[in-house]
Design a protein around this motif. Structure first.
Motif, mmCIF file in Angstrom:
data_model
loop_
_atom_site.group_PDB
_atom_site.id
_atom_site.type_symbol
_atom_site.label_atom_id
_atom_site.label_comp_id
_atom_site.label_asym_id
_atom_site.label_seq_id
_atom_site.Cartn_x
_atom_site.Cartn_y
_atom_site.Cartn_z
ATOM 1 N N PRO A 1 3.622 -11.182 -10.281
ATOM 2 C CA PRO A 1 3.220 -11.489 -8.916
ATOM 3 C C PRO A 1 2.650 -10.705 -8.001
ATOM 4 C CG PRO A 1 5.015 -11.903 -8.943
ATOM 5 C CD PRO A 1 4.868 -11.360 -10.371
ATOM 6 N N ARG A 2 3.387 -9.249 -7.904
ATOM 7 C CA ARG A 2 3.306 -7.793 -7.053
ATOM 8 C C ARG A 2 3.424 -8.342 -5.683
ATOM 9 N NH1 ARG A 2 0.356 -3.597 -9.123
ATOM 10 N NH2 ARG A 2 -0.477 -3.332 -7.087
ATOM 11 N N ASP A 3 4.959 -9.630 -5.691
ATOM 12 C CA ASP A 3 5.093 -9.937 -4.252
ATOM 13 C C ASP A 3 5.580 -9.217 -3.552
ATOM 14 O OD1 ASP A 3 7.787 -8.561 -6.273
ATOM 15 O OD2 ASP A 3 9.060 -10.501 -5.086
ATOM 16 N N TRP A 4 5.843 -6.824 -4.196
ATOM 17 C CA TRP A 4 5.954 -6.032 -2.903
ATOM 18 C C TRP A 4 4.658 -5.786 -2.329
ATOM 19 C CZ3 TRP A 4 2.287 -2.196 -3.530
ATOM 20 C CH2 TRP A 4 2.587 -2.150 -4.554
ATOM 21 N N GLU A 5 4.211 -6.628 -2.179
ATOM 22 C CA GLU A 5 2.921 -6.104 -1.638
ATOM 23 C C GLU A 5 3.040 -7.188 -0.399
ATOM 24 O OE1 GLU A 5 -0.073 -6.485 -3.209
ATOM 25 O OE2 GLU A 5 -0.405 -4.570 -4.405
ATOM 26 N N ASN A 6 3.557 -7.885 -0.100
ATOM 27 C CA ASN A 6 3.678 -9.149 0.929
ATOM 28 C C ASN A 6 2.061 -9.730 0.488
ATOM 29 O OD1 ASN A 6 6.731 -8.624 1.382
ATOM 30 N ND2 ASN A 6 6.140 -7.075 1.514
ATOM 31 N N PRO A 7 1.502 -10.664 -0.564
ATOM 32 C CA PRO A 7 0.526 -10.679 -0.341
ATOM 33 C C PRO A 7 0.109 -12.279 0.404
ATOM 34 C CG PRO A 7 1.353 -11.039 -2.471
ATOM 35 C CD PRO A 7 2.251 -10.237 -1.354
ATOM 36 N N GLY A 8 2.078 -13.182 0.698
ATOM 37 C CA GLY A 8 1.850 -15.014 1.357
ATOM 38 C C GLY A 8 3.033 -15.232 0.364
ATOM 39 N N THR A 9 3.069 -16.004 1.025
ATOM 40 C CA THR A 9 4.397 -17.025 0.092
ATOM 41 C C THR A 9 3.391 -17.758 -0.878
ATOM 42 O OG1 THR A 9 5.677 -17.079 2.036
ATOM 43 C CG2 THR A 9 6.566 -18.665 0.250
ATOM 44 N N ASN A 10 2.134 -18.114 -0.890
ATOM 45 C CA ASN A 10 1.644 -19.278 -1.500
ATOM 46 C C ASN A 10 0.846 -18.275 -2.843
ATOM 47 O OD1 ASN A 10 2.213 -21.330 -0.324
ATOM 48 N ND2 ASN A 10 0.418 -21.534 1.643
ATOM 49 N N ALA A 11 0.581 -17.426 -1.945
ATOM 50 C CA ALA A 11 0.215 -16.619 -2.742
ATOM 51 C C ALA A 11 0.617 -16.325 -4.314
ATOM 52 C CB ALA A 11 -0.462 -15.229 -3.330
#
Length: 252
Positions: A180-190
């Motif tokens: 989910p590429r969380d390291w990009e901080n795309p948003g909690t819901n994303a």
């Protein structure tokens, strides 16, 4: 019947029992060995990328290479939801934070490595990769982890040469099937949507617990119960790999 004849018959009987016990133990060992997936194809080493889709298992994994703040938040969420995960740690980070490594272990999470310096192996020569693996191995051995089986190469970068070096060091590379590429901080819901909508049986999910991630701990509040509601059970990488027909990725 003489004493010697009786003794001989008794020895034969015990000998047969011992042989049967040995045979059964060997058969069980073979059965367990056959359940483990083969991570090579025609001599070409491969990376584990997914478990069996025949079982309701899913492996949640976290990469850590720096920082100490977010890992504690992640661990709190895992404990609150009674979830065990697999943590891939850089040797350099583990060496600096043995207390956190111990906390991860005490939470009954599995520990894998990401080499020592967390620099791409594609930018190193095979002997440099081998040296990095050796240094990391020494660090983890001092911390009490003498036989770490799983490695996720830094940044997930790998090719055939890297995989061959890893295999020569008696380790197995682990990739992932859901990122989910969380390291990009795309948003909690994303992050939540990417995991809950795309996850399925056998997935290896890669998340991060370094301080670069700002939204992952909050996302876990929804992700962990959400995956359980989908009927998925959390297992370690070792359990996922030995639970059926695992899938591997051929790396160019």
């Amino acid at each position: 019947m003489s004493f010697y004849t009786w003794k001989t018959e008794r020895l034969k009987r015990y000998g047969i029992i011992a042989l049967l016990a040995l045979f059964c133990a060997f058969a069980l060992w073979i059965g367990r060995w056959e359940q483990l997936p083969a991570f090579s194809n025609n001599g070409e080493p491969r990376a584990l990328s997914q478990g069996s889709s025949d079982q309701d298992h899913i492996a949640l994994t976290f990469n850590i290479s720096w920082g100490t703040e977010k890992v504690n938040e992640v661990l709190k969420q895992l404990e609150a939801h009674q979830v065990q995960a697999t943590f891939f740690l850089s040797g350099e980070w583990a060496e600096r934070h043995p207390d956190i490594v111990k906390t991860i272990q005490e939470g009954k999470h599995e520990i894998g490595m990401m080499g020592y310096t967390y620099e791409s192996y594609l930018e190193k020569e095979p002997d440099q990769v081998a040296g990095d693996l050796k240094k990391a191995d020494e660090v983890f051995a001092k911390l009490g982890f003498e036989d770490i089986q799983w490695i996720r190469p830094p940044h997930g970068h790998m090719n055939k040469e890297v995989l061959k070096t890893i295999e020569q060091n008696d380790m197995q590379a682990v990739q992932w099937s859901l990122n989910p590429r969380d390291w990009e901080n795309p948003g909690t819901n994303a992050i939540i949507d990417a995991v809950l909508k795309e996850s399925s049986k056998g997935d290896i999910i890669v998340l991060h617990a370094s301080d670069s991630v700002k939204q992952t701990p909050k996302a876990l509040e929804v992700i962990l119960p959400g995956l359980k509601q989908k009927g998925l059970s959390f297992v370690s990488i070792t359990e996922l790999a030995s639970g059926g027909e695992a899938k591997t990725s051929q790396i160019q």
